[in-house]
Motif scaffolding. Structure first.
Motif, short mmCIF file in Angstrom:
data_model
loop_
_atom_site.label_atom_id
_atom_site.label_comp_id
_atom_site.label_asym_id
_atom_site.label_seq_id
_atom_site.Cartn_x
_atom_site.Cartn_y
_atom_site.Cartn_z
N LEU A 19 -0.66 -8.56 5.40
CA LEU A 19 0.75 -8.42 5.75
C LEU A 19 1.30 -7.09 5.25
N PRO A 20 2.29 -6.53 5.94
CA PRO A 20 3.00 -5.39 5.37
C PRO A 20 3.62 -5.79 4.04
N PRO A 21 3.79 -4.86 3.11
CA PRO A 21 4.41 -5.18 1.81
C PRO A 21 5.80 -5.78 2.00
N PRO A 22 6.24 -6.61 1.06
CA PRO A 22 7.57 -7.23 1.18
C PRO A 22 8.69 -6.22 1.41
N ALA A 23 8.61 -5.05 0.77
CA ALA A 23 9.67 -4.04 0.94
C ALA A 23 9.72 -3.55 2.39
N VAL A 24 8.56 -3.39 3.00
CA VAL A 24 8.50 -2.95 4.40
C VAL A 24 9.07 -4.03 5.31
N GLN A 25 8.68 -5.27 5.06
CA GLN A 25 9.21 -6.38 5.85
C GLN A 25 10.73 -6.46 5.71
N LYS A 26 11.22 -6.29 4.48
CA LYS A 26 12.66 -6.37 4.23
C LYS A 26 13.40 -5.27 4.98
N ASP A 27 12.86 -4.05 4.96
CA ASP A 27 13.51 -2.93 5.67
C ASP A 27 13.54 -3.19 7.17
N ALA A 28 12.44 -3.70 7.70
CA ALA A 28 12.38 -3.98 9.14
C ALA A 28 13.37 -5.06 9.54
N GLN A 29 13.42 -6.13 8.76
CA GLN A 29 14.33 -7.23 9.07
C GLN A 29 15.79 -6.79 8.91
N ALA A 30 16.07 -5.92 7.93
CA ALA A 30 17.44 -5.43 7.75
C ALA A 30 17.86 -4.59 8.96
N ALA A 31 16.97 -3.74 9.44
CA ALA A 31 17.29 -2.93 10.62
C ALA A 31 17.52 -3.82 11.83
#
Length: 231
Positions: A110-122
Motif C-alpha cells: 500500500l502507499p504510505p498512510p501520509a500519501v493516502q491521506k494527501d490523496a483522500q484530502a485532495a
C-alpha cells in the motif's frame, strides 16, 4: 455440518466471471483500445450485461502480458457508482480509494498512510486530478513504476444529482485531455442526454459509444449450456 452455498453465477447483483460469454468483437475492441489509451462510453438497458462485460474487460487487461511492457503501465480501476453519490468529494474519494487498492495490488504494498491521506484530502476538496497525481506520483517515486489509470465507472445512471455529474465529467475531461487517465463510462442512458451542455467536449475525447444489445442466438445457447452444467 455446514453446507457451503455456491454464489448464484447468474445473480445480476453479483456478476460472476464464469458466466461470461459472447461480445467477442466488442470485448476485443475495448480491451486493446483501453489498454492503448482510448476512452469509451457504454450504454444499455438494465440486465443486459454491462457490469459483467466491464469486469471481463478489467480481468483481460490485468492478464494481458503486453501490458507490463508499456510505459506508463495501464491499470484498470473499477468503481461502481451509487445512488448515495450525491456529493462530489465523497465520490472522488471513492475513486481515489479504488486506485489505492489497485496500486497496492500492482506494487505489492500500500502507499504510505501520509500519501493516502494527501490523496483522500485532495479528493474531498473536489480535486480529482491532484488526488490521482499524488498516488501515481508515489508509485513513480517509490516502487519506480509509471502507471496510467483506466477509470471504469459503472452505473453512472445512479448519480441523479446533475451538479455532481457535471463536476465529475469536467474532471474526467481534463484528465483525459492531459492523457494521464482514460475512461470507460457505463450507464443506462447516454451522458449527453443527462447533462447535454457539459459533455460535448468530453464526447470529442471518446473513441466509441457502443450500445449493448441482447446476446445473439449462438451466445444465448452458450450461456444456457453453462447454466445447465452448473445446475
Amino acid at each position: 455440518m455446514t453446507t457451503k452455498h455456491r454464489r448464484n453465477p447468474f445473480d445480476l447483483a453479483q456478476p460472476a466471471s464464469e458466466t461470461f460469454v459472447g461480445r467477442g468483437r466488442l470485448l476485443k475492441e475495448l480491451v486493446h483500445s483501453l489498454r492503448d489509451g482510448k476512452s469509451y462510453e457504454l450504454t444499455g438497458p438494465p440486465g443486459i450485461g454491462k457490469t459483467t462485460l466491464l469486469r471481463e474487460v478489467e480481468r483481460r487487461i490485468q492478464e494481458d502480458p503486453e501490458r507490463r511492457k508499456m510505459s506508463p503501465i495501464p491499470v484498470p480501476v473499477h468503481v461502481e457508482c451509487s445512488r448515495q453519490d450525491e456529493r462530489v468529494g465523497p465520490l472522488f474519494a471513492k475513486i481515489a480509494a479504488a486506485l489505492i487498492q489497485c496500486l497496492a495490488d500492482q506494487c505489492g504494498r500500500l502507499p504510505p498512510p501520509a500519501v493516502q491521506k494527501d490523496a483522500q484530502a485532495a479528493a474531498e476538496e473536489e480535486n480529482l486530478a491532484k488526488a490521482l497525481d499524488v498516488l501515481v506520483g508515489w508509485a513513480l517515486k517509490e516502487p519506480r513504476q509509471s502507471f496510467r489509470p483506466i477509470l471504469i465507472l459503472d452505473a453512472l445512471h445512479r448519480i441523479t444529482n446533475e451538479k455532481v455529474l457535471k463536476i465529475l465529467l469536467g474532471a474526467l475531461n481534463n484528465l483525459t485531455d492531459r492523457k494521464t487517465v482514460n475512461v470507460l463510462l457505463a450507464g443506462r442512458r447516454p451522458l449527453a442526454h443527462c447533462v447535454p451542455e457539459s459533455v460535448s467536449y468530453l464526447k470529442m475525447l471518446l473513441s466509441g459509444q457502443p450500445d449493448l444489445g441482447p446476446l445473439n442466438g449462438a451466445e444465448t445457447g452458450a450461456l444456457a449450456a453453462i447454466a445447465g452444467r452448473l445446475g
